[in-house]
Enzyme design. Structure first.
Site, PDB file in Angstrom:
ATOM      1  N   GLU A  74       4.593  -7.573  -1.719  1.00 47.06           N
ATOM      2  CA  GLU A  74       5.732  -8.083  -2.510  1.00 47.06           C
ATOM      3  C   GLU A  74       5.255  -9.053  -3.584  1.00 47.06           C
ATOM      4  O   GLU A  74       5.782  -9.069  -4.696  1.00 47.06           O
ATOM      5  CB  GLU A  74       6.794  -8.718  -1.601  1.00 47.06           C
ATOM      6  CG  GLU A  74       7.351  -7.802  -0.502  1.00 47.06           C
ATOM      7  CD  GLU A  74       7.734  -6.398  -0.971  1.00 47.06           C
ATOM      8  OE1 GLU A  74       8.057  -6.224  -2.157  1.00 47.06           O
ATOM      9  OE2 GLU A  74       7.694  -5.470  -0.143  1.00 47.06           O
TER      10      GLU A  74
ATOM     11  N   TYR B 125       3.502   5.579  -3.504  1.00 45.08           N
ATOM     12  CA  TYR B 125       2.749   4.447  -2.945  1.00 45.08           C
ATOM     13  C   TYR B 125       1.274   4.799  -2.737  1.00 45.08           C
ATOM     14  O   TYR B 125       0.383   4.144  -3.263  1.00 45.08           O
ATOM     15  CB  TYR B 125       3.322   4.055  -1.580  1.00 45.08           C
ATOM     16  CG  TYR B 125       4.639   3.330  -1.624  1.00 45.08           C
ATOM     17  CD1 TYR B 125       5.833   4.021  -1.786  1.00 45.08           C
ATOM     18  CD2 TYR B 125       4.705   1.950  -1.482  1.00 45.08           C
ATOM     19  CE1 TYR B 125       7.044   3.365  -1.799  1.00 45.08           C
ATOM     20  CE2 TYR B 125       5.921   1.273  -1.498  1.00 45.08           C
ATOM     21  CZ  TYR B 125       7.088   1.983  -1.654  1.00 45.08           C
ATOM     22  OH  TYR B 125       8.287   1.331  -1.680  1.00 45.08           O
TER      23      TYR B 125
END
Ligand code: BES
Ligand code: ZN
Length: 620
Positions: A311, A397
């Site tokens: 994050e 991803y």
């Protein structure tokens, strides 16, 4: 679908590279940013827990790209619009005509505002629906403290429109400010400045003076307290969770420093973490200055803190340099997974980074076995009509990350770091496309004496399904030891309780379970459970693997714990495999439906919708 795709793969490489499909329009938004864009948003809102609604006004400051255009088209979903006003610098407010289009289940309702003059500001008075797809309202019983209610938003990918009327596309960026009122006992935070010393009084102001796309709009309200990690980083959490979270995430400041040394300064001032209740549907969400984090990664041994690295990494890849539409999502998630792994390697060592890579590569391989070829491309053609939540696979991803790993290996780590930093610097606070990345990469490769990567390799990585043969490998020594233990146990050469697992961390347990056959004997499950206490584990990564194995093997002893797990956690990744395993048999499906009926009131609308579809497929 497959046939069409195979045909297009016959197109010569040069044609594919030179003539990409026109991709400027974001097909997930009704808005028309070529005509007019929002430059600043001013919110004046009230959070009403009794009605489960946010109401108030949104002031949009507009920049007209086409001076003759007189229509403003916005995205909304289940919003009730009370009135719309327009204002020019030299005039007062005027009422404007507006209409809401028909409701599309994926994209919501188009809000069309018509005007006689190009107004510089438009004010929309509105309220949200109790079932707004981007908000979750929790009763006190669903929180850690159990005394106060909680509310949080999750705007990515296209849920901001369910709580603010705006141009809900990552290709538009705007600054924002907000005045938010709530019950005085409730603390409110946003993806903006949240001064740690803010008085809890039910009246809050926020300012985000760096332009952000709509999916990074975020708000949370509840019994939230703050504790610092460093002068610029800290944790907001409910009091019962605060200490454990601060201890688990103590390396956050070091992570910021490592990333700064690789890719340039952290540009968002503070970096705080907000720990949400366990019903948060994701692992984490990179809301600027305030990442939203699931409590399910607090294991006590820091083994899952790569989530924080992830994050945080979005502060460069995603929040600073943003995919212009969701079909380019690998520019956000692939880059971020790459940066995440570099942070993990720096702070926790090469072996930890390698273990995480082996696990994610296996997940990708498993997932690709189920995907259509078209969904395995990094650069894919627009997918009009498709819910961007459905485009959420490991391709963006993990394949995205391995493409960058591949480039790193060929170009060399140091020069590649410099290249990546220049990507972030050149496009800071901009939204970008895959074509722009490819152009910058080609320009860089052309500047080298001999190109370390061929054009055909680029096409293979970006525009072909599957994993290219040139993909680097992931190898972990510690996993080799786990392989030996598992094999010996499966052969009956060793009993579970004699295995020395005293130093095993989450990744080793995950890998141990991932390598098991689809089903085991009842006696084997009992043996594993007696030695390792899998049933009832508090580690979600272990639970999401052990329980499906237990279900497939008919190990009914685990059922009460399965029910409890499904009722206490709402993170989709952790509970999805369990519901899916249960749905495979008639008896399991009946059990799953019963648990879901009790659990779903506590789930986020996104979680509820995804498992509703698994347990009650349309054909039923
Ligand atoms: N931005 C994503 C979450 C997201 C993606 C929400 C797409 C909605 C649509 C976030 O950064 C993320 O990737 N979270 C992962 C964790 C990560 C370590 C892979 C998650 O929630 O599992
Ligand atoms: Zn991410």
């Amino acid at each position: 679908m497959r046939v069409l795709l195979c045909l297009c793969l016959l197109v010569p490489l040069a044609a594919l590279a030179a003539e990409p499909v026109p991709r400027s329009h974001d097909e997930h938004s009704w808005s028309e940013p070529d005509k007019v864009v929002i430059r600043d948003l001013g919110l004046d809102l009230r959070v009403d827990f009794d009605k489960k609604e946010i109401r108030g006004s949104a002031d949009l400051a507009l920049e007209w790209k086409d001076p003759d255009y007189r229509v403003l088209v916005l995205d909304t979903r289940d919003l009730s619009i009370d009135r719309v006003l327009g204002k020019r610098a030299d005039s007062g407010w005027f009422r404007l005509r507006w209409e809401l289009g028909p409701r599309d289940p994926v994209f919501g309702q188009k809000l069309t505002i018509r005007m006689r003059k190009p107004y510089e500001s438009v004010r929309i008075r509105y309220r949200t629906a109790p079932g707004a797809s981007g908000l979750q309202w929790l009763e006190p019983g669903m929180t850690a403290g159990g005394k106060m209610p909680f509310m949080f938003s999750q705007s990515q990918a296209i849920h901001a429109r369910s709580w603010v009327p705006l141009q809900d596309t990552p290709s538009v960026r705007y600054t924002y400010s907000a005045h938010v009122e709530s019950d005085p006992s409730i603390m409110v935070l946003m993806s903006a400045d949240n001064p740690p010393q803010t008085r809890r009084d039910g009246d809050y102001v926020f300012r985000m003076n760096q332009p952000i796309p709509s999916y990074l709009m975020a708000i949370a309200a509840g019994d939230l307290k703050f504790k610092p990690i460093s002068t610029r980083a800290g944790v907001w959490a409910e009091p019962p969770t605060l200490e454990a979270a601060v201890a688990e995430f103590a390396d956050t400041e070091r992570m910021i420093q490592v990333t700064e040394s690789l890719y340039g300064p952290y540009r968002w001032q503070r970096y705080d973490l907000l720990i949400l209740p366990p019903s948060f549907p994701f692992g984490g969400m990179e809301n600027p200055r305030l990442s939203f984090i699931t409590p399910t990664v607090i294991t006590g041994d820091k083994s899952l803190v790569s989530l924080i690295a992830h994050e945080l990494a979005h502060s460069w890849s995603g929040n600073l340099v943003t995919n212009a539409s969701w079909k380019d999502m690998w520019l956000n998630e692939g880059f971020t997974s790459y940066v995440e792994n570099r942070i993990v390697e720096e702070i926790f060592g090469v072996e930890q980074a390698a273990m995480e890579n082996v696990i994610s590569l296996r997940d990708l391989t498993d997932e690709m076995a189920e995907l259509d070829d078209a969904d395995e491309l990094l650069m894919h053609a627009p997918a009009p009509g498709r819910d961007p939540d459905d485009l959420l696979t490991d391709v963006a991803y993990v394949k995205g990350m391995w493409f960058l790993r591949f480039l790193e290996q060929r170009i060399g780590r140091e020069p590649f770091d410099v290249f990546l930093r220049s990507w972030f610097d050149r496009h800071a606070f901009q939204s970008v496309t895959s074509e722009q990345f490819l152009a910058q990469l080609r320009e860089y490769l052309a500047s080298l004496e001999t190109a370390p990567v061929s054009e055909a390799e680029l096409v293979e990585w970006l525009q072909r399904p599957g994993m290219p043969a040139s993909a680097p490998e992931a190898v972990s020594q510690r996993f080799a030891a786990v392989d030996r233990v598992r094999a010996a146990w499966l052969k009956g050469d060793v009993v579970a309780r004699d295995v020395d697992v005293s130093n095993w961390i989450t990744q080793e347990w995950v890998y141990f379970l991932d390598g098991m056959p689809d089903e085991l004997e009842g006696s084997q499950l009992v043996e594993l459970d007696e030695a390792f206490h899998f049933t009832g584990t508090r580690n979600g990564e272990v639970a999401m693997r052990w329980y499906p194995l237990a279900v497939r093997s008919g190990y009914f002893e685990a059922r009460p714990s399965i029910a409890e797990f499904l009722k206490s956690i709402g993170r989709r990744k952790l509970i999805g495999p369990i519901y899916e395993a249960l749905a495979e048999s008639e008896e399991g499906l009946a059990f799953a439906r019963k648990v879901f009926a009790e659990a779903s009131a506590g789930y986020h609308p996104i979680t509820r919708a995804s498992f509703q579809a698994v347990l009650y497929p349309k054909a039923d």
